[in-house]
Every structure is written in structure tokens, then in C-alpha cells.
Design a protein around this motif. Sequence first.
Motif, mmCIF file in Angstrom:
data_model
loop_
_atom_site.group_PDB
_atom_site.id
_atom_site.type_symbol
_atom_site.label_atom_id
_atom_site.label_comp_id
_atom_site.label_asym_id
_atom_site.label_seq_id
_atom_site.Cartn_x
_atom_site.Cartn_y
_atom_site.Cartn_z
ATOM 1 N N ILE B 19 0.790 -1.213 -0.075
ATOM 2 C CA ILE B 19 0.143 0.073 -0.025
ATOM 3 C C ILE B 19 0.972 1.324 0.043
ATOM 4 O O ILE B 19 0.652 2.224 -0.687
ATOM 5 C CB ILE B 19 -0.918 -0.069 1.239
ATOM 6 N N ARG B 20 2.059 1.175 0.647
ATOM 7 C CA ARG B 20 2.970 2.285 0.681
ATOM 8 C C ARG B 20 3.522 2.491 -1.096
ATOM 9 O O ARG B 20 3.540 3.634 -1.331
ATOM 10 C CB ARG B 20 4.233 2.065 1.572
ATOM 11 N N LEU B 21 3.433 1.403 -1.658
ATOM 12 C CA LEU B 21 4.089 1.799 -2.723
ATOM 13 C C LEU B 21 3.113 2.065 -3.784
ATOM 14 O O LEU B 21 3.204 3.057 -4.722
ATOM 15 C CB LEU B 21 4.451 0.155 -3.471
ATOM 16 N N VAL B 22 1.829 1.762 -3.516
ATOM 17 C CA VAL B 22 0.707 2.281 -4.129
ATOM 18 C C VAL B 22 0.635 3.723 -4.085
ATOM 19 O O VAL B 22 0.370 4.437 -4.797
ATOM 20 C CB VAL B 22 -0.495 1.510 -3.724
ATOM 21 N N ALA B 23 0.710 4.187 -2.804
ATOM 22 C CA ALA B 23 0.791 5.630 -2.204
ATOM 23 C C ALA B 23 1.845 6.271 -3.208
ATOM 24 O O ALA B 23 1.413 7.561 -3.594
ATOM 25 C CB ALA B 23 1.049 5.906 -0.951
ATOM 26 N N GLN B 24 2.984 5.732 -3.395
ATOM 27 C CA GLN B 24 4.059 6.453 -4.217
ATOM 28 C C GLN B 24 3.643 6.686 -5.686
ATOM 29 O O GLN B 24 3.673 7.843 -6.138
ATOM 30 C CB GLN B 24 5.097 5.518 -4.307
ATOM 31 N N ARG B 25 2.681 5.688 -6.315
ATOM 32 C CA ARG B 25 2.304 5.626 -7.539
ATOM 33 C C ARG B 25 1.185 6.837 -7.563
ATOM 34 O O ARG B 25 1.205 7.591 -8.528
ATOM 35 C CB ARG B 25 1.757 4.383 -8.122
ATOM 36 N N VAL B 26 0.488 7.143 -6.648
ATOM 37 C CA VAL B 26 -0.869 7.856 -6.530
ATOM 38 C C VAL B 26 0.045 9.381 -6.619
ATOM 39 O O VAL B 26 -0.372 10.191 -7.163
ATOM 40 C CB VAL B 26 -1.487 7.850 -5.224
ATOM 41 N N LEU B 27 1.182 9.384 -5.628
ATOM 42 C CA LEU B 27 1.755 10.716 -5.487
ATOM 43 C C LEU B 27 2.541 11.185 -6.692
ATOM 44 O O LEU B 27 2.652 12.531 -6.982
ATOM 45 C CB LEU B 27 2.675 10.665 -4.174
ATOM 46 N N GLU B 28 2.938 10.245 -7.381
ATOM 47 C CA GLU B 28 3.737 10.648 -8.694
ATOM 48 C C GLU B 28 2.840 11.365 -9.562
ATOM 49 O O GLU B 28 3.071 12.333 -10.104
ATOM 50 C CB GLU B 28 4.275 9.205 -9.400
ATOM 51 N N GLU B 29 1.457 10.955 -9.764
ATOM 52 C CA GLU B 29 0.576 11.634 -10.508
ATOM 53 C C GLU B 29 0.237 12.678 -10.064
ATOM 54 O O GLU B 29 -0.110 13.816 -10.629
ATOM 55 C CB GLU B 29 -0.885 10.443 -10.580
ATOM 56 N N LYS B 30 -0.209 12.845 -8.671
ATOM 57 C CA LYS B 30 -0.320 14.106 -7.922
ATOM 58 C C LYS B 30 0.437 15.139 -8.290
ATOM 59 O O LYS B 30 0.185 16.261 -8.313
ATOM 60 C CB LYS B 30 -0.737 13.725 -6.568
ATOM 61 N N GLU B 31 1.732 14.730 -8.397
ATOM 62 C CA GLU B 31 3.069 15.515 -8.037
ATOM 63 C C GLU B 31 2.978 16.404 -9.491
ATOM 64 O O GLU B 31 3.914 17.518 -9.570
ATOM 65 C CB GLU B 31 4.225 15.201 -7.537
ATOM 66 N N LYS B 32 2.527 15.675 -10.738
ATOM 67 C CA LYS B 32 2.289 16.269 -11.788
ATOM 68 C C LYS B 32 1.695 17.472 -11.820
ATOM 69 O O LYS B 32 1.309 18.189 -12.985
ATOM 70 C CB LYS B 32 1.978 15.404 -13.109
ATOM 71 N N GLY B 33 0.923 17.685 -10.731
ATOM 72 C CA GLY B 33 -0.160 18.690 -10.744
ATOM 73 C C GLY B 33 -1.779 18.103 -11.163
ATOM 74 O O GLY B 33 -2.443 19.027 -11.562
ATOM 75 N N ASN B 34 -1.770 16.887 -11.224
ATOM 76 C CA ASN B 34 -3.079 16.453 -11.510
ATOM 77 C C ASN B 34 -3.970 15.953 -10.482
ATOM 78 O O ASN B 34 -3.482 16.092 -9.341
ATOM 79 C CB ASN B 34 -2.961 15.002 -12.422
#
Lengths: 406, 406
Positions: B19-34
Motif C-alpha cells: 500500500i506504501r508503494l501504491v501511495a507512491q504511484r498515486v503521489l507521482e501522478e498528484k505531483e505532476k499537478g493532476n
Amino acid sequence: MALIVQKFGGTSMGSIERIRLVAQRVLEEKEKGNQVVVVVSAMAGETDRLIELVKSITPEPNERDMDFVVSTGEQVSAGLLSITLNHLGHPAVALSGWQAGIKTDDAFTKARIISIDTERILKHLKEGKIVVITGFQGITEEGEITTLGRGGSDTSAVALAAALNADRCDIYTDVDGVYTADPRIVPEARKIPVLSYEEMLELASLGAKVLQIRSVEFAMKYKVPLRVRSTFQPDEGTLIKEEDETMERVVVRGIAHNKNEARITVVRVPDKPGIAAKLFDALAEANIPVDMIVQNVSVDGYTDISFTVDKNDAQKAEKITQKVAQEIGAREVIRDDKIAKVSIVGLGMRSHAGVAGKVFETLANYGINILMISTSEIKISCIIDEKFTELAVRVLHEAFGLDKEH
Amino acid sequence: MALIVQKFGGTSMGSIERIRLVAQRVLEEKEKGNQVVVVVSAMAGETDRLIELVKSITPEPNERDMDFVVSTGEQVSAGLLSITLNHLGHPAVALSGWQAGIKTDDAFTKARIISIDTERILKHLKEGKIVVITGFQGITEEGEITTLGRGGSDTSAVALAAALNADRCDIYTDVDGVYTADPRIVPEARKIPVLSYEEMLELASLGAKVLQIRSVEFAMKYKVPLRVRSTFQPDEGTLIKEEDETMERVVVRGIAHNKNEARITVVRVPDKPGIAAKLFDALAEANIPVDMIVQNVSVDGYTDISFTVDKNDAQKAEKITQKVAQEIGAREVIRDDKIAKVSIVGLGMRSHAGVAGKVFETLANYGINILMISTSEIKISCIIDEKFTELAVRVLHEAFGLDKEH
């Protein structure tokens, strides 16, 4: 046709086999021709498992999502009971807190029930269904899932009984009623068949861990008769209800004890107005509930103040007290963790003189020194040295004849 | 600022570490400004555990309560992901199916999404929050919890992407994309970077188990670009989108195979009108889906009819067919479980002649006999003897140059 609310705790819901036994208890009530609403806790251990999962992410999870996760425990157990009842040929339906219309405030992890919209429950009862409802949870006005805090399922049950104007609320648990004293300490302790809300509140808050205090307050406020009984034994248990004229005849109903308090004494406090306020304001600000407070008569302008707090708060309370003691010029602060509170409770104490004297005399006869005393209309509490706890409970139990039929 | 819907399956959510790894994938997308909406399945094994609990009461539980129980799996995983994101300092909120406004019909255990009321999701997105939503579930108009059936979380994600008019829906899974053939059979198989919904549908229904068919149909209907990618590897995966003019240039996109069908042949059927209808009506009535049907040219008033069904339905289908065969005066019924279906799929087949010929010739060169043929605009399926399956896939893969860059 009566409407009965039944509540089953985590131990009663602990396995598929036990859920089958719970279903039997439900059907016994249903087959008397009654309408039945059942409130259930999560299967034993499940809430702890979910909390552990959450805490393995962070020790300080946000409480909103914590409730979102933890509330699933009751959803599973309620569903399993409804499936069992349906399988046995009795129409039933499981409702979550939000489906059952249980509205709370938004104090996540310790929410309070504000109101219950009973429409959906009544609809299912009218269809002849047994309604199984998740305890321990509700929903805020904004549609957020909340939990009521540990033991909250008792409160859910009583609140539902009040809202539905139920004839009785039966709290099924792993003990078969409320006793005159803890039977592990006093083998002669007898089950109390009937007692009043006030007596139960005093017994509950004094250490008899049968019922959650808040649920008794709720039952008293809405006059819901409560019955504490065992899931595993057929027995009428203990009925808790409004006081009636027969109840005062019993002077002492039961004896409770509590080893979870600590005493803090501030020695030689200058006896000036506002001094006590300063101390207890500081403790209140730190969110530390204080139980008993005793202040001696002032001698040459100085006095001693003693109070008790929960053992978990003792260290923090001691620190705060030391700081205040310095400010107000007291001599020193003494903390004692090795104390116990023994209390006798009974409506009859209102109209019977001499009860306090008998308590003090009995304890004195056995060489038990009383460190603090606190009384209310229907109880007397004594703080004593912890090592005398069991002895004190036993001799008081005998002195007031609680081992004999009244 | 784009709006991205991400979906993570049970394997991706299988432990706190994952779930921590999933959170990383989520934040990668969020940090692109999406803006990010995340749809999650239950932790791997959890849904099975809940189903087992229920089935230990009765093998035929009522489906309404079954959904009530089983839907908790996603509530736990969604809550855990939101707690993780909040803990990492990124405001997030977990919503259950009913909180997210996902309305379904009342076909419990296999409900279909009817509409999504996105108000609450949009409110949280506007507040800058990541919204984590439970897949696989919704709520009926009457407020009952439903589940969408196995693999339903893919459908939840695509439906949410459609309702929110998302720019893309990323399906994270344990494979890194859609391949030209099963890489376990054809080591030279290449990942397909882009393909059309139609091609994916043919590949999905023909045995490539990457995506749930219904979710692809949904994506096609609402023109939601879908990306299949791995949670565990940084890779763009496979994009599935509307057909464009470049896509037809590739004649064959991929090869699928399926060993889960059985063939039933009715030999020497009198060739009269209504005979085939009689047979397939009887199968439809028994709720047995038929895949391929082939009827030979009539010789002296008699014909043979062959069809394929799922292996699980084969025995039941054989019995029904035997009964009908007797009624219509056919000679005999033959069942063959040792068959496989191999299919080639590609938009380019529409405009390229000679593809079918090349398939037949390739198989013939290796001595593989074709038992049945079925074609659509963009696919050719052949039923062959099961033992040739891997060989057929490999030689076709080579014959159409799928191992080479296009």
C-alpha cells in the motif's frame, strides 16, 4: 406483542458456532411473538486486528479514516448473523449504522449519538423481519462514518431501544448478571435480580465492568428497562430499571472496588481563597479527570489537599501538581499508587442511619485504616491501602448480610 | 491540470508495504499537478476470506447480506490507503461506494452501475484532496449495498472515469501491459504500446485475462482512454483508446488462446427449418452461453451441427443436446473436451485480404488440423486439437511477424 432490543458483545459473536447460539437467543425472543432488533459488536479480536493494521501505518492515523476502517468489523458480524437467521428460515436484514439512521456528532473515534431516524427499522419490523444492526457506529450529518469508542455497542443498543420505545433492552454478555460483589473475590456473592439505574451507575463507575456507564445514563434518561444476561446460560440475569418503592428496603445493594486510582496529596498548603481552584483548573486544562477530593480543616493557616486520579494519569497529574504547589508555596507533593477504593451502594442508605458508622467500625475491627472518605446519597467510598482490598470487600459483604436472601 | 483515475487490484493492495508503494504511484501522478481519484480492490485474499466465512454458515446465503459482508474488504483497503497518504502529508479521503454516489441495480453479487452522482467526489477534489474510492460496490435506490461481481473494481474505475470525464483511467496490475501473445508461451511476445477498444475486447474475451471485459465495453462506450500498467515497475504499459487512422496499418495486433471450451457435435441432423432453433433455445433456457456455431452444407437432407461452450457447462449442455437430438431424429451426439481456440486479432484485417489464407496455410504447414472456424471483421478464430495449442500460437506469432517492431 412487545418490542425487544438485544445486544450481543464480541465474545458472543466470536465464531460461526457462537453466532449460531446467538441466533437461538434471538429466535427464542422472536418465537414468543415479539418484534426483535439485534445490536451486535464485531467478532472478538476483529476490532483490535483492524486497529493494529492501521497503527502499523502510523501511530497517529487521521481519525476520520480510522473510523472508516474500524467500523467494518460490526458490518461483517451483523451480516453473518442475518445470514444465519435467514438460513434458519427467519427473515432478517442487516443494517449498518448509517442505514439504521443513527446520527452522531463528528467527534471521530468517540462520537456521541444525536438522534436516530427509525423509519427504515420500523419498515423492516413491519415486514416481520428481525433487524440486525451494527453497534458502535453512526453517521454524521455530512455522511461520514463515525464510531462511538470502546464499549459503544451498549450505548447503540440502549439508544435504539429509547428511540424505538422498546419494552426492554437485553444486554447479552459473558457474565450472567450484576453481583453483590466480584464473585472472584467473594465466593458468597449473590446475583442481584433487580436494581435501580442510580445504583447501577454507582456500581458501574466504581469498578463493576459489566456495562458501559454511558449506556446506563442513557437508559436512565429514557427510562429503558435494561437486562444484563448471559449468552451461554439460560437465566433471567439482572434487571435494571426505574426506582420503585420496594427498592429502598434494601440498604446496601452491592460492593464495588477499584484498584486503578492513585492518590496525590499536597502538604501544607497556605489556606487562602482560590488556591484549590488554581490546582484543579490546571488538572482540568490537562484533561485529567479527578475523582475524590478531600481537604482537611485548616490549622494555623495551612491545610492538606488530597485527591485521586486514574493511575494512567497519575504521573502527569503529579508533575502538574508539583508546579502549582511551588507557585502557591505548599511544602511538598506526595503520590501514592498503592491504594484502592472500596464502595458500598444502596438506595436504602438514604433513609437508614448508621450505615457509615457500620462501615468504619467493620474496617477498624480488621485493622484497615481509612485514608479518604467520600459519600453521596446512595454510596460510601473509602480509600484504603491496596493490600487490604479483598479483605475489606469480604468483611463488608458479610457485615451487611449480602450473602443472604433479602 | 488533468484528472486521472487510477485503479489498484488486490495484489497491489496486498500488504501495508505494498500500500506504501501504491501511495507512491498515486503521489507521482498528484505531483505532476493532476487531480487524482483512486479506486481500490480489497487486500489480496480478503474477499475470499469473507466469502468463506459466509459459506461456512450456508453454501447458499442470501445475496443481499452476502454483499453487505463482502463489501467491507474494499472499505478496509481504501481506508488504509487514505491513512497512508495523509500520513505522508497529502490530504486524502476514503469514500465507500455509497458515499461516492455509485448507484447500481439490485442484482446482488453481480450488480450493474446505473449512474454516479459525482457531487461529493468533486467537492473533495476541489478541496485539493486525493479521493480514494472502494471498487467493486455501489448502492441501490433503496439504500442497499451491492457488489459488482468478480473483477468489478475495473468497472468501477472506468465508470468513475466516464462520470468524472477523466482524461485517463490507469489500471495498475501485476503485469506491465497487454502482449502480442502470452509471454509464458511465446518468449518473443512484445508489449503492445497502443491498441483500440475493439481489439482489446476481442483479446480480452478470447483469453487474455488482463482486463475485465465489461470494463473495456464501458470504456469504449464512454471513450475513456485506458492504460494497463504495472504497480511494481515504472513503465507506460499499454494504452487502449479509440481507433485512429494509424491503427489499421497493423494487420494483426495479437494472438489469444483459450483452452476452456468444449465442442459438441450433433451428427446427421435432418435438415429442416426450426431444427437449430430448437437446440439453441433449449441451451439458452438452461442459461448456457454458446460461443461458436458451425453447420455444414446439407447432403441428402442431413447435416452436422457443431458448437462450443465453456468446459464448466459441457456436461449439462451434452445432456440437453442428447435430449433434443432424440426428439429431432439426429443420429448421435459427440462431445470433445480436448480442444483449444486460437485467435488472431487486428483492425488491419478489415482492409487486408489474405489473412485467413495465411492462417490456414501456416497451421497446415505444421500438421495442425482445423476443426472449426469463426471470423469477425477483426478476428479469425480456429478450433484445434488441444495438444497443438502452444505450437499454433508460436507459429502464427512468427508468421505474422509479431516478434518484430512495426
